[in-house]
Design a protein around this motif. Sequence first.
Motif, PDB file in Angstrom:
ATOM      1  N   HIS A 179     -57.354 -17.980 -27.342  1.00  0.00           N
ATOM      2  CA  HIS A 179     -58.061 -19.252 -26.752  1.00  0.00           C
ATOM      3  C   HIS A 179     -59.355 -18.726 -25.660  1.00  0.00           C
ATOM      4  CE1 HIS A 179     -54.121 -18.488 -24.228  1.00  0.00           C
ATOM      5  NE2 HIS A 179     -55.249 -17.902 -23.570  1.00  0.00           N
ATOM      6  N   SER A 180     -60.369 -19.602 -25.587  1.00  0.00           N
ATOM      7  CA  SER A 180     -61.277 -19.148 -24.852  1.00  0.00           C
ATOM      8  C   SER A 180     -62.066 -20.395 -24.290  1.00  0.00           C
ATOM      9  CB  SER A 180     -62.424 -18.562 -25.768  1.00  0.00           C
ATOM     10  OG  SER A 180     -62.996 -19.365 -26.937  1.00  0.00           O
ATOM     11  N   VAL A 181     -63.061 -20.121 -23.283  1.00  0.00           N
ATOM     12  CA  VAL A 181     -63.809 -21.158 -22.531  1.00  0.00           C
ATOM     13  C   VAL A 181     -65.132 -20.592 -21.874  1.00  0.00           C
ATOM     14  CG1 VAL A 181     -62.614 -20.837 -20.343  1.00  0.00           C
ATOM     15  CG2 VAL A 181     -63.806 -22.925 -20.961  1.00  0.00           C
ATOM     16  N   ALA A 182     -66.089 -21.439 -21.950  1.00  0.00           N
ATOM     17  CA  ALA A 182     -67.379 -21.182 -21.575  1.00  0.00           C
ATOM     18  C   ALA A 182     -67.652 -21.914 -20.468  1.00  0.00           C
ATOM     19  CB  ALA A 182     -68.550 -21.136 -22.763  1.00  0.00           C
ATOM     20  N   ALA A 183     -67.735 -21.532 -19.120  1.00  0.00           N
ATOM     21  CA  ALA A 183     -67.737 -22.395 -17.903  1.00  0.00           C
ATOM     22  C   ALA A 183     -69.344 -22.365 -17.306  1.00  0.00           C
ATOM     23  CB  ALA A 183     -67.004 -21.849 -16.826  1.00  0.00           C
ATOM     24  N   ILE A 184     -69.671 -23.485 -16.634  1.00  0.00           N
ATOM     25  CA  ILE A 184     -70.986 -23.789 -16.102  1.00  0.00           C
ATOM     26  C   ILE A 184     -70.804 -23.815 -14.767  1.00  0.00           C
ATOM     27  CG2 ILE A 184     -73.010 -24.992 -16.083  1.00  0.00           C
ATOM     28  CD1 ILE A 184     -72.385 -25.718 -18.902  1.00  0.00           C
ATOM     29  N   ALA A 185     -71.435 -23.217 -13.796  1.00  0.00           N
ATOM     30  CA  ALA A 185     -71.664 -23.194 -12.551  1.00  0.00           C
ATOM     31  C   ALA A 185     -73.027 -23.684 -11.983  1.00  0.00           C
ATOM     32  CB  ALA A 185     -71.197 -21.855 -12.044  1.00  0.00           C
ATOM     33  N   GLY A 186     -73.247 -24.356 -10.984  1.00  0.00           N
ATOM     34  CA  GLY A 186     -74.365 -24.730 -10.315  1.00  0.00           C
ATOM     35  C   GLY A 186     -75.010 -26.179 -11.183  1.00  0.00           C
ATOM     36  N   SER A 187     -76.236 -26.288 -11.097  1.00  0.00           N
ATOM     37  CA  SER A 187     -76.767 -27.560 -11.512  1.00  0.00           C
ATOM     38  C   SER A 187     -78.243 -27.368 -11.725  1.00  0.00           C
ATOM     39  CB  SER A 187     -76.635 -28.818 -10.887  1.00  0.00           C
ATOM     40  OG  SER A 187     -77.130 -28.720  -9.256  1.00  0.00           O
ATOM     41  N   GLY A 188     -78.853 -28.281 -12.451  1.00  0.00           N
ATOM     42  CA  GLY A 188     -80.318 -28.065 -12.722  1.00  0.00           C
ATOM     43  C   GLY A 188     -80.788 -26.776 -13.355  1.00  0.00           C
ATOM     44  N   THR A 189     -82.054 -26.299 -12.729  1.00  0.00           N
ATOM     45  CA  THR A 189     -82.225 -24.892 -13.129  1.00  0.00           C
ATOM     46  C   THR A 189     -81.553 -23.777 -12.633  1.00  0.00           C
ATOM     47  OG1 THR A 189     -83.971 -24.956 -11.327  1.00  0.00           O
ATOM     48  CG2 THR A 189     -84.841 -25.910 -13.424  1.00  0.00           C
ATOM     49  N   GLY A 190     -80.689 -24.026 -11.755  1.00  0.00           N
ATOM     50  CA  GLY A 190     -79.838 -22.860 -11.195  1.00  0.00           C
ATOM     51  C   GLY A 190     -78.453 -22.798 -11.800  1.00  0.00           C
ATOM     52  N   MET A 191     -78.269 -23.324 -12.999  1.00  0.00           N
ATOM     53  CA  MET A 191     -76.997 -23.266 -13.735  1.00  0.00           C
ATOM     54  C   MET A 191     -76.922 -21.906 -14.121  1.00  0.00           C
ATOM     55  SD  MET A 191     -76.145 -26.635 -15.743  1.00  0.00           S
ATOM     56  CE  MET A 191     -77.775 -26.572 -16.849  1.00  0.00           C
ATOM     57  N   GLU A 192     -75.689 -21.425 -14.018  1.00  0.00           N
ATOM     58  CA  GLU A 192     -75.220 -20.195 -14.728  1.00  0.00           C
ATOM     59  C   GLU A 192     -74.013 -20.415 -15.658  1.00  0.00           C
ATOM     60  OE1 GLU A 192     -76.811 -17.239 -14.601  1.00  0.00           O
ATOM     61  OE2 GLU A 192     -78.443 -17.939 -13.146  1.00  0.00           O
ATOM     62  N   ARG A 193     -73.912 -19.657 -16.586  1.00  0.00           N
ATOM     63  CA  ARG A 193     -72.998 -19.850 -17.574  1.00  0.00           C
ATOM     64  C   ARG A 193     -72.026 -18.342 -17.814  1.00  0.00           C
ATOM     65  NH1 ARG A 193     -72.314 -18.375 -22.877  1.00  0.00           N
ATOM     66  NH2 ARG A 193     -71.109 -19.823 -24.455  1.00  0.00           N
ATOM     67  N   ASP A 194     -70.782 -18.376 -18.013  1.00  0.00           N
ATOM     68  CA  ASP A 194     -70.109 -17.321 -18.209  1.00  0.00           C
ATOM     69  C   ASP A 194     -68.654 -17.719 -19.210  1.00  0.00           C
ATOM     70  OD1 ASP A 194     -69.189 -14.695 -18.472  1.00  0.00           O
ATOM     71  OD2 ASP A 194     -70.217 -14.035 -16.675  1.00  0.00           O
ATOM     72  N   TRP A 195     -68.057 -16.786 -19.647  1.00  0.00           N
ATOM     73  CA  TRP A 195     -67.101 -17.174 -20.618  1.00  0.00           C
ATOM     74  C   TRP A 195     -65.901 -16.057 -20.313  1.00  0.00           C
ATOM     75  CZ3 TRP A 195     -65.387 -13.183 -23.840  1.00  0.00           C
ATOM     76  CH2 TRP A 195     -66.348 -11.908 -23.803  1.00  0.00           C
ATOM     77  N   ASP A 196     -64.878 -16.449 -20.887  1.00  0.00           N
ATOM     78  CA  ASP A 196     -63.557 -15.533 -21.122  1.00  0.00           C
ATOM     79  C   ASP A 196     -62.663 -15.849 -22.094  1.00  0.00           C
ATOM     80  OD1 ASP A 196     -62.348 -13.019 -20.149  1.00  0.00           O
ATOM     81  OD2 ASP A 196     -60.770 -14.188 -19.236  1.00  0.00           O
ATOM     82  N   SER A 197     -61.988 -14.895 -22.743  1.00  0.00           N
ATOM     83  CA  SER A 197     -60.900 -15.144 -23.959  1.00  0.00           C
ATOM     84  C   SER A 197     -59.950 -14.317 -23.840  1.00  0.00           C
ATOM     85  CB  SER A 197     -61.850 -15.210 -25.015  1.00  0.00           C
ATOM     86  OG  SER A 197     -62.122 -13.801 -25.398  1.00  0.00           O
ATOM     87  N   SER A 198     -58.875 -14.532 -24.743  1.00  0.00           N
ATOM     88  CA  SER A 198     -57.780 -13.628 -24.988  1.00  0.00           C
ATOM     89  C   SER A 198     -57.313 -13.926 -26.410  1.00  0.00           C
ATOM     90  CB  SER A 198     -56.678 -14.059 -23.986  1.00  0.00           C
ATOM     91  OG  SER A 198     -55.343 -13.146 -24.183  1.00  0.00           O
ATOM     92  N   SER A 199     -57.224 -12.604 -27.089  1.00  0.00           N
ATOM     93  CA  SER A 199     -56.750 -12.907 -28.495  1.00  0.00           C
ATOM     94  C   SER A 199     -55.889 -11.683 -28.720  1.00  0.00           C
ATOM     95  CB  SER A 199     -57.933 -12.923 -29.530  1.00  0.00           C
ATOM     96  OG  SER A 199     -58.918 -11.561 -29.438  1.00  0.00           O
ATOM     97  N   LYS A 200     -54.918 -11.921 -29.305  1.00  0.00           N
ATOM     98  CA  LYS A 200     -53.765 -10.956 -29.739  1.00  0.00           C
ATOM     99  C   LYS A 200     -53.012 -11.359 -31.042  1.00  0.00           C
ATOM    100  CE  LYS A 200     -53.722  -8.931 -25.808  1.00  0.00           C
ATOM    101  NZ  LYS A 200     -54.125  -7.557 -25.595  1.00  0.00           N
ATOM    102  N   THR A 201     -52.419 -10.704 -31.855  1.00  0.00           N
ATOM    103  CA  THR A 201     -51.718 -10.579 -32.944  1.00  0.00           C
ATOM    104  C   THR A 201     -50.543 -11.495 -32.798  1.00  0.00           C
ATOM    105  OG1 THR A 201     -50.689  -8.605 -32.858  1.00  0.00           O
ATOM    106  CG2 THR A 201     -52.474  -8.554 -34.053  1.00  0.00           C
ATOM    107  N   HIS A 202     -50.122 -11.561 -31.565  1.00  0.00           N
ATOM    108  CA  HIS A 202     -48.479 -12.164 -31.107  1.00  0.00           C
ATOM    109  C   HIS A 202     -48.950 -13.059 -30.078  1.00  0.00           C
ATOM    110  CE1 HIS A 202     -46.980  -9.269 -33.905  1.00  0.00           C
ATOM    111  NE2 HIS A 202     -45.769  -9.603 -33.513  1.00  0.00           N
TER     112      HIS A 202
END
Length: 447
Positions: A179-202
């Motif tokens: 599963h994964s998600v990309a988050a947005i912080a701030g607003s307008g021209t000051g927005m920043e984005r980052d993400w995280d995820s986890s993936s496994k065989t089990h």
Amino acid sequence: MSDLVDLDQLTQQASRLVEAARAAGADAADAVAVRSVNQVASVLKGKVEKIEHAENDDFGLRVFVGDRNATISATLGSDVEALAARAVAMARAAPSDRFAGLADGALLATSWPDMDLLDETPVSAADLAERGRAVEAAAMAVEGVTNTTGASAYWARGGMALVTSGGFSGAYESSGHGHSVAAIAGSGTGMERDWDSSSKTHLADLESAEIVGARAGGRAVRRLNPRQVATQTATVVYDPRVATSLIGALVGAISGASIARRSSFLKDRLGQQLFGPTVRITDDPLRRRGPGSRPFDGEGVAAAPLDLIEDGVLKTWLLDSATARELGLQTNGRAGRGTGAPSPSSTNVLLHPGKQSPAELIAAVGTGLYVTDFIGHGANLVTGDYSRGAAGFWIENGEIAYPVAEITVAGSLLDMFRELVPADDIEFRSAFTAPTVAIGGLTIAGR
């Protein structure tokens, strides 16, 4: 889900292909039969946008007529005899290739360990949707996060059978969850984005949706109000998730195909000192529950761990049978295979940890750049030139000081490898694994 993949059926289909090729006039042949099943749930603003389910059944047949060969791919269920005849006709019209051919029989796998690559835990569409909503909700719960670009959760399962006219027959299954998600912080021209995820065989090995979402949100918030820095030469510290890109550059540069074509900046460096004397990089196809693990390679050659870099010295190329013959060497079981022809590839690559903690490594830097994200691809594996857009944090007095963006990191991969110092933080998150690393003497282009 136990009936999703039938390895016996895949093996029988691959055997039929090889038999049909020999009957059509091929001197030798090998075939792969592949079945893949996957399902993904996409979530945005707490609502399920779509659930996608895909099942694919494909095969690849490679035939040899003298020193000529051809490969043909199709969907399982196609007319095997007609396709085999077509492949043989293609091979007869193909140019001569004296290096192509099946793997040496003495190198073929005859047994292999159970690496626990298959998780048969049932996962429903509702389960995936719930995980997607949970990982997005966890990101949104972080103070300062204003939105997301969406979240997703998936499961996958696949089986592969390989049969050769030289007597090899093998098959295995593997699974994947994530599963994964990309988050947005701030607003307008000051927005920043980052993400995280986890993936496994089990499924049981996955980090929870709450941990992944909170980490994505926290990363986005930390990037708010970035500054630019003046152009200078300094030490750059790579976060583990971007340090893996350095492994990727090395793996690409030591592919036997690139070496045979003389198109790698490392083409004349075998046996030479590339890294510091404490650096070790290995490739292990037998890692238990590893995302890149496989019991045999795409030609049936037995899998075994391999030192790529030992005591800083480049020890080997990644070789399949054809590139090995061209280079006057022996394959080391690194033939990757889809439904096309084999080509050299890595499995589970690890840059082994050093002795310093990340905090100690950063403290020793004093002033420099901590990179958490790269933009685009900027490593030229022909020349070794390196230039990538980056974002991260400025280091002052041995500590993370403030976020930075709109900068470029540049250097020479040969110089970078020589200067690389690994920390001790290892976490197995993908087929490429690296700790935090520091590299001195890089050019940082800013304002």
